[in-house]
Each structure stands twice: as structure tokens, then as C-alpha cells.
Design a protein around this motif. Structure first.
Motif, mmCIF file in Angstrom:
data_model
loop_
_atom_site.group_PDB
_atom_site.id
_atom_site.type_symbol
_atom_site.label_atom_id
_atom_site.label_comp_id
_atom_site.label_asym_id
_atom_site.label_seq_id
_atom_site.Cartn_x
_atom_site.Cartn_y
_atom_site.Cartn_z
ATOM 1 N N TRP A 30 0.833 -1.293 -0.121
ATOM 2 C CA TRP A 30 -0.057 -0.047 -0.243
ATOM 3 C C TRP A 30 0.823 1.116 -0.005
ATOM 4 C CZ3 TRP A 30 -0.252 3.674 3.840
ATOM 5 C CH2 TRP A 30 -1.202 4.636 3.892
ATOM 6 N N TRP A 31 1.741 1.162 0.747
ATOM 7 C CA TRP A 31 2.759 2.440 0.836
ATOM 8 C C TRP A 31 3.601 2.558 -0.260
ATOM 9 C CZ3 TRP A 31 3.349 6.144 4.361
ATOM 10 C CH2 TRP A 31 4.296 7.009 4.364
ATOM 11 N N ASN A 32 4.069 1.534 -1.062
ATOM 12 C CA ASN A 32 4.715 1.940 -2.494
ATOM 13 C C ASN A 32 3.594 2.545 -3.460
ATOM 14 O OD1 ASN A 32 6.986 0.994 -1.697
ATOM 15 N ND2 ASN A 32 6.619 -1.220 -2.151
ATOM 16 N N LYS A 33 2.287 1.848 -3.381
ATOM 17 C CA LYS A 33 1.490 2.565 -4.475
ATOM 18 C C LYS A 33 0.916 3.755 -4.016
ATOM 19 C CE LYS A 33 -1.486 -1.767 -5.183
ATOM 20 N NZ LYS A 33 -2.748 -2.144 -5.125
ATOM 21 N N ARG A 34 1.090 4.244 -2.762
ATOM 22 C CA ARG A 34 0.973 5.605 -2.358
ATOM 23 C C ARG A 34 2.033 6.540 -2.991
ATOM 24 N NH1 ARG A 34 2.012 8.396 2.859
ATOM 25 N NH2 ARG A 34 0.269 9.953 3.177
ATOM 26 N N GLN A 35 3.164 5.841 -2.507
ATOM 27 C CA GLN A 35 4.648 6.889 -2.891
ATOM 28 C C GLN A 35 4.481 7.072 -4.424
ATOM 29 O OE1 GLN A 35 5.027 7.891 0.164
ATOM 30 N NE2 GLN A 35 7.175 8.074 -0.450
ATOM 31 N N GLN A 36 4.182 6.088 -5.210
ATOM 32 C CA GLN A 36 4.163 6.192 -6.697
ATOM 33 C C GLN A 36 3.123 6.968 -7.092
ATOM 34 O OE1 GLN A 36 3.679 2.069 -8.285
ATOM 35 N NE2 GLN A 36 5.769 1.361 -7.651
ATOM 36 N N ALA A 37 1.729 6.946 -6.504
ATOM 37 C CA ALA A 37 0.807 8.086 -6.989
ATOM 38 C C ALA A 37 1.308 9.579 -6.461
ATOM 39 C CB ALA A 37 -0.270 7.674 -5.861
ATOM 40 N N LYS A 38 1.844 9.749 -5.556
ATOM 41 C CA LYS A 38 2.502 11.082 -5.222
ATOM 42 C C LYS A 38 3.467 11.131 -6.038
ATOM 43 C CE LYS A 38 2.043 11.780 -0.191
ATOM 44 N NZ LYS A 38 2.833 11.815 1.136
ATOM 45 N N ASN A 39 4.499 10.526 -6.495
ATOM 46 C CA ASN A 39 5.358 10.778 -7.559
ATOM 47 C C ASN A 39 4.789 11.210 -8.854
ATOM 48 O OD1 ASN A 39 7.388 10.480 -5.463
ATOM 49 N ND2 ASN A 39 7.972 8.299 -6.404
ATOM 50 N N GLN A 40 3.884 10.396 -9.342
ATOM 51 C CA GLN A 40 3.053 10.805 -10.744
ATOM 52 C C GLN A 40 2.306 12.042 -10.389
ATOM 53 O OE1 GLN A 40 0.637 7.305 -11.317
ATOM 54 N NE2 GLN A 40 2.228 6.318 -12.119
ATOM 55 N N GLU A 41 1.584 12.419 -9.246
ATOM 56 C CA GLU A 41 1.112 13.698 -9.229
ATOM 57 C C GLU A 41 2.137 14.893 -9.406
ATOM 58 O OE1 GLU A 41 -1.098 13.706 -5.479
ATOM 59 O OE2 GLU A 41 -2.377 12.163 -6.058
ATOM 60 N N GLY A 42 3.205 14.640 -8.733
ATOM 61 C CA GLY A 42 4.380 15.615 -8.763
ATOM 62 C C GLY A 42 4.750 15.864 -10.297
ATOM 63 N N LYS A 43 5.085 14.867 -11.024
ATOM 64 C CA LYS A 43 5.380 14.786 -12.465
ATOM 65 C C LYS A 43 4.262 15.559 -13.282
ATOM 66 C CE LYS A 43 8.521 10.582 -12.271
ATOM 67 N NZ LYS A 43 8.296 9.324 -12.556
ATOM 68 N N TRP A 44 3.020 15.160 -12.947
ATOM 69 C CA TRP A 44 1.935 15.924 -13.653
ATOM 70 C C TRP A 44 1.923 17.473 -13.473
ATOM 71 C CZ3 TRP A 44 -1.898 11.609 -12.085
ATOM 72 C CH2 TRP A 44 -1.642 10.456 -12.943
#
Length: 48
Positions: A30-44
Motif C-alpha cells: 500500500w505504501w509503495n502504491k501511495r508513494q508512486q501516486a504521489k510521484n506521478q502527481e508531482g510529475k504531472w
């Protein structure tokens, strides 16, 4: 006894660790998914 604990306390500790392992794995996924989602939001956000 080892470190002053009775043998049954070591059984309790071992059981708690064994029971917690699946929860830890689920949390890490769950934490890895959350971190990936945060990273993608940042990139967008940077692309705008």
C-alpha cells in the motif's frame, strides 16, 4: 531464562511477529502504491 523472560513470553513474541508479517507486507505494498501516486502527481504538476 534468556534476557529474564519466561519461555511462554518468547512464544507470545514469536506468535505476534508471525501474525504481523502479512500485515507488514500488505502495508508495504500500500505504501509503495501511495508513494508512486504521489510521484506521478508531482510529475504531472511539473508538466503543466
Amino acid at each position: 531464562m534468556f534476557l529474564g523472560l519466561q519461555w511462554y513470553w518468547w512464544l507470545v513474541i514469536a506468535a505476534a511477529l508471525i501474525i504481523s508479517i502479512p500485515f507488514k507486507i500488505k502495508f508495504m505494498k500500500w505504501w509503495n502504491k501511495r508513494q508512486q501516486a504521489k510521484n506521478q502527481e508531482g510529475k504531472w504538476g511539473e508538466e503543466e
